[in-house]
Structures are given as C-alpha cells and as structure tokens.
Scaffold this motif. Structure first.
Motif, short mmCIF file in Angstrom:
data_model
loop_
_atom_site.label_atom_id
_atom_site.label_comp_id
_atom_site.label_asym_id
_atom_site.label_seq_id
_atom_site.Cartn_x
_atom_site.Cartn_y
_atom_site.Cartn_z
N ALA A 26 0.84 -1.20 0.00
CA ALA A 26 0.00 0.00 0.00
C ALA A 26 0.87 1.25 0.00
O ALA A 26 2.02 1.22 0.46
N VAL A 27 0.35 2.35 -0.52
CA VAL A 27 1.06 3.62 -0.44
C VAL A 27 1.22 3.99 1.04
O VAL A 27 0.27 3.95 1.81
N ASP A 28 2.43 4.32 1.43
CA ASP A 28 2.76 4.56 2.84
C ASP A 28 2.63 6.07 3.13
O ASP A 28 3.52 6.86 2.80
N ALA A 29 1.54 6.45 3.76
CA ALA A 29 1.27 7.86 4.02
C ALA A 29 2.29 8.47 4.98
O ALA A 29 2.76 9.60 4.78
N ALA A 30 2.66 7.73 6.02
CA ALA A 30 3.62 8.26 7.00
C ALA A 30 4.98 8.49 6.35
O ALA A 30 5.62 9.52 6.58
N SER A 31 5.43 7.54 5.54
CA SER A 31 6.71 7.70 4.86
C SER A 31 6.66 8.79 3.80
O SER A 31 7.68 9.42 3.49
N THR A 32 5.48 9.02 3.23
CA THR A 32 5.35 10.11 2.26
C THR A 32 5.68 11.44 2.91
O THR A 32 6.46 12.23 2.37
N ASP A 33 5.12 11.71 4.05
CA ASP A 33 5.43 12.95 4.76
C ASP A 33 6.90 13.02 5.15
O ASP A 33 7.56 14.06 5.03
N ARG A 34 7.43 11.88 5.63
CA ARG A 34 8.83 11.85 6.04
C ARG A 34 9.76 12.11 4.85
O ARG A 34 10.77 12.80 4.96
N LEU A 35 9.41 11.56 3.69
CA LEU A 35 10.23 11.73 2.49
C LEU A 35 10.22 13.18 2.02
O LEU A 35 11.26 13.73 1.65
N VAL A 36 9.05 13.81 2.05
CA VAL A 36 8.98 15.24 1.70
C VAL A 36 9.88 16.04 2.63
O VAL A 36 10.65 16.91 2.18
N ASP A 37 9.81 15.79 3.91
CA ASP A 37 10.63 16.52 4.86
C ASP A 37 12.13 16.27 4.61
O ASP A 37 12.95 17.19 4.75
N PHE A 38 12.47 15.04 4.25
CA PHE A 38 13.86 14.69 3.94
C PHE A 38 14.37 15.51 2.76
O PHE A 38 15.44 16.12 2.82
N TYR A 39 13.59 15.54 1.69
CA TYR A 39 14.01 16.30 0.50
C TYR A 39 14.14 17.80 0.81
O TYR A 39 15.13 18.43 0.46
N LEU A 40 13.13 18.34 1.47
CA LEU A 40 13.18 19.77 1.78
C LEU A 40 14.34 20.09 2.73
O LEU A 40 14.97 21.14 2.62
N GLY A 41 14.61 19.18 3.65
CA GLY A 41 15.69 19.39 4.60
C GLY A 41 17.06 19.43 3.95
O GLY A 41 18.01 19.96 4.54
N HIS A 42 17.16 18.87 2.77
CA HIS A 42 18.44 18.87 2.06
C HIS A 42 18.50 19.97 1.00
O HIS A 42 19.40 19.97 0.16
N GLY A 43 17.56 20.90 1.05
CA GLY A 43 17.71 22.14 0.28
C GLY A 43 17.31 22.10 -1.17
O GLY A 43 17.75 22.94 -1.95
N VAL A 44 16.43 21.16 -1.56
CA VAL A 44 16.04 21.12 -2.97
C VAL A 44 15.23 22.37 -3.32
O VAL A 44 14.57 22.97 -2.48
N THR A 45 15.32 22.74 -4.59
CA THR A 45 14.60 23.91 -5.10
C THR A 45 13.14 23.59 -5.37
O THR A 45 12.28 24.46 -5.28
N GLY A 46 12.88 22.34 -5.74
CA GLY A 46 11.53 21.90 -6.07
C GLY A 46 11.46 20.39 -6.03
O GLY A 46 12.45 19.71 -5.74
N MET A 47 10.27 19.87 -6.31
CA MET A 47 10.06 18.42 -6.36
C MET A 47 9.28 18.06 -7.61
O MET A 47 8.50 18.86 -8.12
N THR A 48 9.51 16.84 -8.06
CA THR A 48 8.71 16.27 -9.15
C THR A 48 8.21 14.92 -8.69
O THR A 48 9.00 14.08 -8.24
N ILE A 49 6.91 14.70 -8.77
CA ILE A 49 6.32 13.46 -8.29
C ILE A 49 5.60 12.73 -9.42
O ILE A 49 5.28 13.32 -10.46
N LEU A 50 5.39 11.44 -9.20
CA LEU A 50 4.65 10.58 -10.14
C LEU A 50 5.32 10.52 -11.50
O LEU A 50 4.67 10.52 -12.54
N GLY A 51 6.65 10.43 -11.47
CA GLY A 51 7.40 10.13 -12.68
C GLY A 51 7.67 8.65 -12.76
O GLY A 51 7.05 7.83 -12.08
N ILE A 52 8.63 8.27 -13.62
CA ILE A 52 8.98 6.86 -13.78
C ILE A 52 9.53 6.32 -12.46
O ILE A 52 9.15 5.23 -12.02
N LEU A 53 10.42 7.06 -11.81
CA LEU A 53 10.94 6.64 -10.51
C LEU A 53 9.82 6.49 -9.49
O LEU A 53 9.88 5.63 -8.61
#
Length: 315
Positions: A26-53
């Motif tokens: 199943a899609v992991d809602a808790a890890s989704t939030d954690r992953l967003v925080d991880f990316y933002l915490g490392h200073g990304v300019t933006g995000m792209t979701i629902l690609g091939i990866l």
C-alpha cells in the motif's frame, strides 16, 4: 498553494520523488510525509512526483490523486512541485493535470506517447495536449527516448518552444545527449525562439558537463539530494572544480544506482537506510535486493560517506 508556477527561467534541483510503499504494497502515508521533509531538509529547489521513478504506472488513479494531494499539502507552497501526468488518453491527462494544479502544483510533466518516431506526430501530440490543457498549465516536456522509445530532435524541441507557449521546461534525459543539450540551449532565448528551462535527469550521471553546456539544474532522484544541490550551487557560483570534486565523491554510488531495471530498488534501499522511508519495497513487477546486494550497497554507502567527509567543506 504553490509559491509559483514553473517558467522559462526555472533553475536549481527538482528532486524526483520515490513513492513509498508499506510491506504489504500500500502507499505509505507516513513515509510520504517523512520523504517530503527529507528532501526539503536537504535544500532542494523543487520536487517532481509521479514520474517513472515514482512508479506512477503502477498506481491506481485514486492512489495517484491521493499521493499528489498529500505531497502538495505537506510541501505547502515552500517549493514548486511538478506532477507527472503522462497518460494514454488526453481526457484522463487533462482531468488529472487540472486536479493537480487545483491542489497547488506548479506545472505538469508529460512525455510523448509511444508510437512511430515521426517528428510531425510528436509535434501534433503536444499541440493537442496544450490545447486540451488550456493556457494556464505550464508543461515540462520529458525527453527520455531510452524509456519512451520516442526520440525527439533538438529542432522539434525548439519548434515546440516557439509554437506552444505552455511548454516552458525541458527535462533532458537523452543519452548521449550533450550535443543535443547544447543545440537546444543555443537555439532558444533568441529573437524568434523563447528561452526554455533545461533540467537534466539520468540520475545526474553527467551533471557537471550538462551544467557547463547551459543546463539550469537537475531533475533526478539520486538518494543524496545534497550532492545535487551543492554541485548546482557551486557550478552557478563559478566554483567548477568544487562542483566536480563533490560530484566525484559520490560517483561510485550514483553509478550503482543507475543500473537499468535494478536502480529503483537500490535508490529505495538507500532512502530507507537514510531514514527517509520505512520500507524499500517496489511494486510488482519490480526489482528487489538480495542479501549479497544489500551487503554490497552498505559497503558503497560507507565508503561514499567517508569520502564525502574528506572534502574540503562538506556537501
């Protein structure tokens, strides 16, 4: 809502997000939030979701909408989010794209539909796409013929840049593609062709050279986003040797992640190791690491992190 829509001057690092799943798939809602925080915490300019990866083709329409809505809510306008919206039918694509924009997306990413590699067909498709979407939906054109099977010439990309105002960004992933990147960069931003933002994928394997050729940044999913951020920052500051030194420190694990048909499992395993997600599962049919693979990866991670510590300043 999104802070701004993507445009022709957009630059930086738009991290391609994985879609985390639980052990049961199943899609992991808790890890989704954690992953967003991880990316933002490392200073990304933006995000792209629902690609091939992001394994978008393995999600139900309801799961895709739910995941997009959760990510956009968690980001809460702090950085722009591009949503992958490629679909076989334009009606479904338009419906999902408008949903994503209503939720706060900054634009959508679309690859050409599979079919004969005829430039006129590709042009016709993107004209229909832009007409269906309407003028207020910015489009990132994904050029990834290794996966789509549809090559697009630099000349066609430049033609679409002139003819379709909504196409403001190119996700450049053709390989070998450095000459093509140069042709698009020098051919846009001229008297008759608007500038197009160019962000590069392929795991970042050629990022220093792509930046030197005029790319505006990266759009890929490497599990050490801080490397991408620092390489782009240093290069834009004129610290080209620094950018390449940082890149070189991470190259062994970056290369390991790029194994065709296997790299997604590696990337998710690294994200799990770094605490960004709880489970490294990919949806079936998908790759899975065995015990030898895991041991090999852990050794690479340890060596990479030790090498990074030896850089003059940490990335």
């Amino acid at each position: 809502m999104a802070t701004r829509n993507i445009g022709r001057e957009t630059s930086g690092v738009f991290i391609i997000s994985a879609t985390p799943f639980t052990e049961t798939g199943a899609v992991d809602a808790a890890s989704t939030d954690r992953l967003v925080d991880f990316y933002l915490g490392h200073g990304v300019t933006g995000m792209t979701i629902l690609g091939i990866l992001g394994e978008a083709n393995k999600l139900t329409p309801e799961e895709a909408r739910g995941f997009a809505a959760q990510v956009l809510a968690r980001v809460d306008g702090r950085v722009p989010v591009i949503v992958g919206a490629s679909a076989a039918g334009l009606d479904n694509l338009r419906s999902f794209a408008h949903f994503a924009m209503d939720q706060g997306a900054a634009g959508i990413m679309v690859a050409p539909t599979p079919g004969p590699s005829v430039e006129d067909r590709v042009r016709g498709y993107f004209h229909q796409l832009c007409e269906a979407l309407g003028p207020d939906v910015p489009v990132c054109l994904q050029d990834f013929p290794q996966t789509t099977g549809v090559p697009i010439s630099a000349a066609t990309i430049l033609t679409l840049t002139r003819e379709c105002p909504q196409i403001v960004m190119l996700k450049h992933e053709d390989c070998p593609g450095l000459a093509k990147l140069s042709a698009v960069r020098t051919g846009s931003g001229t008297a008759d062709t608007p500038r197009i933002s160019i962000l590069c994928g392929n795991g970042g394997l050629y990022l220093p050279q792509e930046l030197s050729r005029g790319a505006d940044g990266a759009m890929t999913g490497f599990a050490y986003p801080e490397m991408l951020v620092e390489v782009v920052r240093a290069h834009r500051a004129g610290e080209v040797d620094r950018a390449e030194d940082v890149f070189d420190a991470y190259l062994p694990i970056l290369r390991y992640e790029q194994q065709p048909g296997y790299g997604l499992a590696v990337r998710k395993a690294v994200l799990r190791h770094r605490g960004a997600i709880a489970c490294a599962r990919t949806r079936s049919p998908g790759p899975k690491l065995g015990p030898i693979d895991e041991a090999e990866l852990m050794r690479l991670i340890a060596r990479t992190e030790e090498r990074v510590k030896g850089l003059p300043t940490g990335a």
